[in-house]
Design an enzyme around this catalytic site. Sequence first.
Site, short mmCIF file in Angstrom:
data_model
loop_
_atom_site.label_atom_id
_atom_site.label_comp_id
_atom_site.label_asym_id
_atom_site.label_seq_id
_atom_site.Cartn_x
_atom_site.Cartn_y
_atom_site.Cartn_z
N ASP A 205 1.40 5.16 1.17
CA ASP A 205 1.01 6.20 2.12
C ASP A 205 1.62 7.53 1.70
O ASP A 205 2.81 7.60 1.43
CB ASP A 205 1.48 5.83 3.53
CG ASP A 205 0.89 4.51 4.01
OD1 ASP A 205 -0.32 4.30 3.78
OD2 ASP A 205 1.63 3.68 4.57
N ASP B 202 0.83 -1.20 0.00
CA ASP B 202 0.00 0.00 0.00
C ASP B 202 0.87 1.25 0.00
O ASP B 202 2.04 1.21 0.36
CB ASP B 202 -0.99 0.01 1.17
CG ASP B 202 -0.32 -0.20 2.50
OD1 ASP B 202 -0.97 -0.70 3.42
OD2 ASP B 202 0.89 0.14 2.62
N ASP C 278 8.01 5.16 13.61
CA ASP C 278 8.54 4.14 14.52
C ASP C 278 10.00 3.75 14.27
O ASP C 278 10.83 3.84 15.15
CB ASP C 278 7.61 2.91 14.58
CG ASP C 278 7.18 2.40 13.21
OD1 ASP C 278 7.67 2.92 12.18
OD2 ASP C 278 6.35 1.48 13.17
P1 ATP Z 1 3.06 -2.41 6.01
O1 ATP Z 1 2.14 -1.50 5.23
O2 ATP Z 1 3.92 -3.30 5.23
O3 ATP Z 1 2.35 -3.08 7.12
P2 ATP Z 1 4.07 0.07 6.98
O4 ATP Z 1 5.38 0.44 7.59
O5 ATP Z 1 3.65 0.80 5.76
O6 ATP Z 1 4.13 -1.47 6.76
P3 ATP Z 1 1.66 1.08 8.11
O7 ATP Z 1 0.89 0.58 9.27
O8 ATP Z 1 1.05 1.10 6.77
O9 ATP Z 1 2.99 0.21 8.10
O10 ATP Z 1 2.18 2.53 8.52
C1 ATP Z 1 2.70 3.44 7.59
C2 ATP Z 1 3.81 4.25 8.25
O11 ATP Z 1 3.29 4.95 9.38
C3 ATP Z 1 4.97 3.44 8.80
O12 ATP Z 1 5.93 3.16 7.83
C4 ATP Z 1 5.49 4.34 9.89
O13 ATP Z 1 6.30 5.35 9.35
C5 ATP Z 1 4.24 4.97 10.44
N1 ATP Z 1 3.69 4.19 11.56
C6 ATP Z 1 2.79 3.19 11.52
N2 ATP Z 1 2.50 2.72 12.73
C7 ATP Z 1 3.23 3.44 13.60
C8 ATP Z 1 3.36 3.47 15.01
N3 ATP Z 1 2.68 2.61 15.77
N4 ATP Z 1 4.21 4.37 15.56
C9 ATP Z 1 4.88 5.25 14.79
N5 ATP Z 1 4.80 5.27 13.46
C10 ATP Z 1 4.01 4.40 12.85
MG MG Z 2 1.77 0.67 4.79
#
Ligand code: ATP
Ligand code: MG
Length: 484
Positions: free
Chosen positions: A86, A84, A174
């Site tokens: 963002d 996905d 994070d």
């Molecule tokens: P995936 O989509 O593969 O699960 P992702 O890193 O994109 O991994 P998302 O949950 O889509 O995870 O979150 C997008 C972004 O938002 C992350 O890359 C991170 O920068 C931030 N993020 C998400 N969750 C947290 C959190 N609990 N604390 C701080 N930052 C976060």
């Molecule tokens: Mg993501």
Amino acid sequence: SLTKICRLMLTGLKSLVRKATSIFASPKAQTYPIIIPRSDHSLSRQNLSPNAVKVLYRLNKAGFDAYLVGGCIRDHLIGVDAKDFDVVTNATPEEIHDLFSNSRLIGRRFRLVHVTFGREIIEVSTFRAPSAQEDSASKPQESLKGKDSARSAHGIVLRDNVYGSIEEDAERRDFTFNALYYNVQDFSIHDYCGGLEDIANKKIRIIGDARQRYQEDPVRMLRAIRFAGKLGFDIDEETAAPIKEMAHLLDHIPPARLFEEVLKLLGSGNGIKTFHLLRQYGLFKYLFPDTEALLVSGWKRDDLNPEAFILQGLENTDKRLQTGKTTAPYFLYAVMLWPSVVLRHEEFQSQGMPATPALHQAASMVLDNQVASTAIPRRFSTPMREIWDMQFRLPKRYGKRAFVLLDHPRFRAAFDFLLIRELSGTELGGLGAWWESFQFANENEQRELIKSIDLRANDKEGPKKRRPRRRKKSNAPQRETPEE
Ligand code: ATP
Ligand code: MG
């Protein structure tokens, strides 16, 4: 129109002021961000969702800064397909919403905008400032710090809607590899926290002080494990050190959020590795307390080795996902809870309850306990019950039963489940192989297969014996009268 032009000029000005203040405010400005020009990285527009690119251009055209951030950049640089996209911007959620007619404002804890293009959703959020540190120990009640940011008594961030600069936004993400920003105007990547170096060294490193970051959001501990499992990276020492002792904070996370996280943890295609890591770091217990207790107790039966069974289930799911097949989330949940169901089933039967009600009772009890940790929506718990139920029906193939079972909407899942039981050492007298043949046989062959069932081997199988009807005694509690 004039108002629109004015607004655009104003937002343009705002972003200019923001940029200027952030340069002067941040002492790290000389070293960060590290800007990697297009010629020095492998990410090209072809790798990105055209819809995400559209969103970036539209925001830029309206005078806003906009970047792709997070998993899509990280995964691409590592060589994993991003799932996905963002987008992050200095436009507020309302400004974003105004720009896109195909958008919706969502979230409370974290307000953002979903821009939808058919089935694809691009998540657009506003740069966040780190939430203010508070002395949580001196404030036992939920402390509300304005309506835009709030923490619970345990220091967990409940609302996080204070907007800030891109530097601040990077700092509150994070892990370092999740704070990489892609700028579509010059195709450069901006690295604010050293994420590129950590990717090169295959390190998962939390941004800032690990303890403080887990306190704010304990789910970050699960995310560290998830990325370790999924990417095969090592968790940096300081990032890993506090996890075991802070694991209990997961008790304060809403079960619905943990449920979502479990689906991602075990459904990444690296479930076995993730399962071992979760147990090793003492986190598994907060996701599946009954299962953990059972594994620790060493409880086993001739026909069930809980750990071998769970590992077999995870292996099956991992293989499917790695070969591009899908898996049903309820299947894995049914696997994780099966040993507890078998144990409770045995207990209820030993109290004199007949097999079928004992199974239903066991299933209810296990599900009730589980939803206190991770919520399970009914659209998952119903098929889980069906899979468990079918394990006791699949041996009974006599007469028309096999045909009825084959038509059951949950047959395929229940059959796969049965194979996992056999592969993990449960002796079922070739039941899996029988059903394998039966499914693909023509009608004559199917009849032969039914005739071939050795009734003596399983004397419960034969044609239904007439049983004298039990008389209902209206006052006596039913369950105290064993059936046979
Ligand atoms: P995936 O989509 O593969 O699960 P992702 O890193 O994109 O991994 P998302 O949950 O889509 O995870 O979150 C997008 C972004 O938002 C992350 O890359 C991170 O920068 C931030 N993020 C998400 N969750 C947290 C959190 N609990 N604390 C701080 N930052 C976060
Ligand atoms: Mg993501």
